[in-house]
Write a protein that holds these residues in place. Structure first.
Motif, PDB file in Angstrom:
ATOM      1  N   ILE A 475       0.840  -1.075   0.183  1.00  0.00           N
ATOM      2  CA  ILE A 475       0.208   0.069  -0.323  1.00  0.00           C
ATOM      3  C   ILE A 475       0.614   1.275   0.575  1.00  0.00           C
ATOM      4  N   ALA A 476       1.740   0.848   0.445  1.00  0.00           N
ATOM      5  CA  ALA A 476       2.923   1.879   0.599  1.00  0.00           C
ATOM      6  C   ALA A 476       2.935   2.838  -0.813  1.00  0.00           C
ATOM      7  N   PRO A 477       3.209   4.119  -1.104  1.00  0.00           N
ATOM      8  CA  PRO A 477       3.314   5.054  -1.990  1.00  0.00           C
ATOM      9  C   PRO A 477       4.978   4.635  -2.690  1.00  0.00           C
ATOM     10  N   VAL A 478       5.426   4.614  -1.774  1.00  0.00           N
ATOM     11  CA  VAL A 478       6.943   4.628  -2.307  1.00  0.00           C
ATOM     12  C   VAL A 478       7.544   3.108  -1.229  1.00  0.00           C
ATOM     13  N   GLN A 479       7.967   1.957  -1.788  1.00  0.00           N
ATOM     14  CA  GLN A 479       8.480   1.020  -1.306  1.00  0.00           C
ATOM     15  C   GLN A 479       9.991   0.681  -0.823  1.00  0.00           C
ATOM     16  N   CYS A 480      10.505   0.968  -1.389  1.00  0.00           N
ATOM     17  CA  CYS A 480      11.836   1.450  -0.645  1.00  0.00           C
ATOM     18  C   CYS A 480      12.255   2.554  -1.368  1.00  0.00           C
ATOM     19  N   ALA A 481      13.751   3.242  -0.536  1.00  0.00           N
ATOM     20  CA  ALA A 481      14.366   4.239  -0.412  1.00  0.00           C
ATOM     21  C   ALA A 481      15.923   4.246  -0.641  1.00  0.00           C
ATOM     22  N   ILE A 482      16.522   4.411  -1.946  1.00  0.00           N
ATOM     23  CA  ILE A 482      17.672   4.676  -1.261  1.00  0.00           C
ATOM     24  C   ILE A 482      19.072   5.892  -0.689  1.00  0.00           C
ATOM     25  N   GLY A 483      19.553   5.258  -0.299  1.00  0.00           N
ATOM     26  CA  GLY A 483      20.475   6.818   0.193  1.00  0.00           C
ATOM     27  C   GLY A 483      21.065   6.471   0.528  1.00  0.00           C
ATOM     28  N   TYR A 484      22.337   7.612   1.280  1.00  0.00           N
ATOM     29  CA  TYR A 484      24.135   7.537   1.323  1.00  0.00           C
ATOM     30  C   TYR A 484      24.141   7.875   2.190  1.00  0.00           C
ATOM     31  N   LEU A 485      25.021   8.377   3.018  1.00  0.00           N
ATOM     32  CA  LEU A 485      25.407   9.171   4.046  1.00  0.00           C
ATOM     33  C   LEU A 485      26.462  10.773   3.636  1.00  0.00           C
ATOM     34  N   ILE A 486      27.216  10.026   2.803  1.00  0.00           N
ATOM     35  CA  ILE A 486      28.222  11.059   2.225  1.00  0.00           C
ATOM     36  C   ILE A 486      27.977  10.632   0.683  1.00  0.00           C
ATOM     37  N   HIS A 487      27.910  11.398  -0.329  1.00  0.00           N
ATOM     38  CA  HIS A 487      27.970  10.673  -1.591  1.00  0.00           C
ATOM     39  C   HIS A 487      29.623  10.242  -2.277  1.00  0.00           C
ATOM     40  N   PHE A 488      29.984   9.033  -2.666  1.00  0.00           N
ATOM     41  CA  PHE A 488      30.561   8.142  -3.668  1.00  0.00           C
ATOM     42  C   PHE A 488      30.325   8.441  -4.647  1.00  0.00           C
ATOM     43  N   ASP A 489      31.119   8.479  -6.130  1.00  0.00           N
ATOM     44  CA  ASP A 489      31.213   7.716  -7.372  1.00  0.00           C
ATOM     45  C   ASP A 489      30.266   6.730  -7.517  1.00  0.00           C
TER      46      ASP A 489
END
Lengths: 579, 579
Positions: A475-489
């Motif tokens: 039911i959730a509008p988005v099932q999963c988020a992906i992120g990072y603490l600090i960005h690395f390429d």
């Protein structure tokens, strides 16, 4: 009873663009709302589950019909005459009020007597005359303190015109049901003329509320999902009733409120037939599967004076919210009322065949159209004439046939610019089937209300007062988020891979690129009810591991990045359990 | 060019309840159609593919907005004044005609001269005056042979009233786009104020055609799927253009018709920017994936006098059908026209921030609202006032500010029953961002037209003249049918198992229980375009084998009943190929 912080919830709904007032930059229109990405996504998920739970599971015939209907259709259905609210007007300012609201509010403020509480119970179904009497009896005034005018009916349908001036009068449909009745013949044929069968329709319906209140619950444009289950009047046992008979539900019926099984409700005659019982059970299962709190769900039987005269029974699924108990689903046994109305209104035979135990002799009208004459005159329109003539109901013929002497009878039919006279005669024949109009049992779902109730039931505050929606993954509008603490390429390729895998499996995935603390990222996702969050941190560069965080437990596990997509997919699909 | 038997196709569409005229038992309403189960199922499949191909693939923000919009919104957008057809009237009978149709038809019947063919090219975009001139010049008569009145504009929007008499004038939306523009600020915020981004919306739109013709193509209520890609005017390169640049398409542009790659089209300046090129490519891929014949697809560039003055470019995806080449998708670079109109109309700032290469000094109006006074007066409405005041556009302030002497300025704002005077001053500040209205590139899909074109392109006759639709499995209304030669009770459990397995995998399965020959069952399924048919025959009782028949090759294979579900699923998903 559980409490909901309506204001706080509505604030989040606005802030995170679940929902907004339509045309808000122009000041908005009361009773009209737009759904932003998370709101729409949840609605889409609800409808997708509805389709699976009802349409696919029961092989219903889903159709989609226009939102505009001609006057004649809604005249026949009774909506032109009866789909009304009663209004009263302030004699000084001219302001108008819904009589039931104004009178109800006024009576509630008086010191309660037995008489007043009796009046209060009736206030929803009073006639204009009764309203006028009660206003004068209790000297009820407008909210501005002025005298009130005589009450009058106000039709709640939005009218419009099709074509140029003097074109056809149309209305925006007040319910999706009518489109299904209009197509009954075709549906029946599509089902190889077998009964029972059910059709279904999802779509917009409209109601010109005078002064919308109750925020998101009483709106002027709304989504309905309706089922019309066509069944012969004495064949309402349901082959799958046994699959729901053990379900225990809170039933508020004519004599009491009690929690009993559907089996008992049928045996004691509280619910009028198994098909009705089956839909009550299936509806309960559907709502609970969505995430509605089963403690806050009840089924209320309509009182006799609350139902239309033709209805054989009606139950509302009511869900408790901050606005009190609200009707979210209505399940009504409407007998053969609707199809009969349209048979009369359209003149078209809407009966279907029912096999007789033994053949019987009947007499019916047979029409003899002069095919040579009209074939030559009408050419390619002739087949349409034939269809029209063959479709005429016996009832219509009986009513309009004219005797022209010596056992001769004639029916006149208007077609294009012609008046066509058709010879008719009564013919005896032996039949193995009879033509009957089936009954219809109608479960009707108010999707917007279910959505709102679900949002309230899913809301909670963490110990530190941060808000969360505990939507189920489906039911959730988005099932999963992906992120990072600090960005690395180095993260990019892996983020894309995970996203692609989950998207290909039909899920909605957000890549969170905001530059804020991971704590704020989690909170932000909790406010959207996203169940899982995958985090890349600098250690990834050493060990190729990422962190999965679950929303409600807030617990985190570290897994290999290659295995992460399938692990998350299994959690989301419920194939493996968190912890 | 391929030929389509329009009449035969429409006969099957009617017979098998793909589609029917709305309220047909009441004589129908021209230009309004209902979708029966197979028609709706194909439409649902098209939309589901659209959502996957565009919304999910590009992370678009999908929203759903109301079908009713207030007058002010459509006044600002230009629809109240310009969304019109020109009508002429028969002076004797009063019948009305669309001027472009009547004049076009009349000119086409004349012996062709260079002048007449020039007039014919312009007939779609003539003004009332030009229409009157051409009618008098060629002495054009009504279809009844009578003289014609002066032409006049007729607005194509359906109007209605919200609330009681004297309520707000509303229109049924002529396109879904406006709802996205109205929510631009919220969309931008939802996207963390980053550009470019795209929103998307699927829904009904309405157009009060005077005399709908072209059957299913020109209708009064239709499904639109629209994308609004918001992008800064000088940043229209697209990061994913390289993924479509090699696609070769038929382009009909200002100078010629030729089949070239999108890369060449961009390099030669035929297509104005990469974002436009990207959407042309993605649209082509989408239509071909649906099953549109790529030989019958072309992209036509709008002529300069065919486009609105503000548009920077416009391409139509046209598909060839029995009605000729029809416009199914329009892709337009509308510059900043729409948002600018609504900034003016609503007074609300619709700009977004653009980082500057280096900071610069600007001067802007700053408003000083007396918070004490109005906070006390307005209480809980005060936050709404603040929001309104903070949202005012600089342009609006500039236009309405009044000098009250000695460097003092005042702006008056109406709010609820008050007129609120706010002190304003010009303030210099150093900024790192500037406020700009982005451009919008709008791919707009007519779903009903695509559906109709797809139906024609999928139709063919077998050698024995039996009709078939070759829908791809993902598009077919039903993916698999199950039937038997003669019924044995032993089949039931297996039929249910196969059905359950395929349904759980999201497919639509029909169990065919008709008692007719297997040949008729196959034909009946071919008419619905069902790709696979599983048959149980008496041998099953011995060998537990069933037959799978593929629609187009008509070839059959015999497989073990236990393996049958997964084999069929793989064929449907394209994971294994038939033969």
């Amino acid at each position: 009873m559980r409490k909901f912080d309506q204001q706080q919830i509505e604030q989040i709904l606005k802030k995170r663009f679940f929902i907004t007032q339509s045309a808000y930059i122009y000041g908005g229109v009361s009773g009209l709302y737009d759904l932003g990405p998370p709101g729409l996504s949840i609605k889409t998920n609800i409808l997708s589950l509805w389709r699976k739970h009802f349409v696919l599971e029961e092989d219903m015939l889903e159709i989609e019909t226009t939102t505009m209907l001609p006057h004649d259709v809604l005249k026949a259905s009774g909506h032109v005459d009866k789909f009304c609210d009663i209004l009263v007007f302030d004699e000084v300012s001219g302001d108008c009020f819904r009589a039931d609201h104004l009178v109800g509010d006024a009576l509630e403020k008086m010191s309660p007597t037995e008489e007043i509480s009796k009046e209060l119970q009736k206030v929803d179904c009073m006639s204009c005359q009764e309203i006028d009497e009660i206003i004068s009896k209790y000297n009820i005034r407008s909210t501005l303190g002025n005298k009130l005018s005589k009450s009058q009916q106000f039709n709640l349908m939005f009218g419009t015109q099709i074509g140029y001036k003097g074109g056809q009068t149309m209305f925006l449909r007040p319910e999706t049901a009518q489109g299904q009745f209009l197509n009954f013949k075709k549906l029946c044929e599509y089902n190889n003329d077998k009964l029972p069968f059910a059709s279904a329709s999802i779509g917009k319906a409209y109601r010109n509320e005078i002064s919308p209140r109750s925020g998101l619950l009483r709106v002027r444009e709304f989504d309905q999902a309706e089922i019309e289950h066509f069944v012969l009047t004495d064949e309402k046992d349901h082959p799958k009733f046994s699959t729901v008979q053990g379900i225990k539900l809170k039933l508020m019926h004519h004599d009491a409120s009690e929690e009993i099984t559907l089996k008992e409700a049928i045996e004691r005659g509280i619910v009028c037939n198994e098909t009705m019982g089956y839909y009550i059970g299936r509806t309960a299962l559907f709502l609970i599967e969505l995430g509605i709190d089963r403690e806050l769900l009840r089924f209320r039987q309509h009182k006799k004076d609350e139902m239309a005269h033709y209805a054989k029974g009606c139950w509302d699924a009511e869900i408790y919210t901050s606005y009190g108990w609200i009707e979210c689903v209505g399940i009504a046994d409407r007998a053969c009322y609707d199809l009969s109305c349209h048979e009369d209104g359209s003149k078209v035979d809407l009966r279907c065949k029912r096999r007789l135990a033994e053949p019987k002799e009947i007499e019916e009208w047979v029409l003899k159209l002069d095919k040579k004459e009209w074939g030559a005159k009408l050419r390619d329109r002739f087949s349409v004439l034939m269809e029209t003539v063959n479709g005429l109901s016996q009832k219509y013929i009986e009513k309009n046939v004219v005797s022209i002497g010596e056992n001769r009878n004639r029916l006149s039919v208007k077609f294009d610019e012609y008046t066509i006279n058709i010879e008719c005669s009564r013919v005896k024949k032996k039949v193995f089937v009879e033509n009957v109009i089936p009954d219809v049992i109608e479960p009707s779902f108010g999707i917007g209300r279910i959505l709102y109730a679900l949002i309230e039931h899913s809301f909670y505050l963490r110990e530190d007062s941060r808000p969360v929606f505990r939507f189920k993954p489906a039911i959730a509008p988005v099932q999963c988020a992906i992120g990072y603490l600090i960005h690395f390429d180095e993260f990019n390729e892996h983020i894309l891979n995970i996203k692609r895998f989950l998207t290909d499996n039909g899920l909605v995935v957000h890549v969170n690129e905001r530059s804020c603390s991971i704590g704020r990222k989690y909170s932000s996702c909790d406010e959207l009810g996203i169940p899982f969050f995958i985090t890349f941190d600098p250690d990834f560069l050493k060990d190729r591991m990422v962190t999965i965080r679950e929303r409600d437990s807030m617990q985190q596990i570290r897994v290999d990045v290659e295995k992460c997509p399938s692990i998350v997919l299994e959690y989301i699909r419920g194939q493996s359990r968190w912890n």
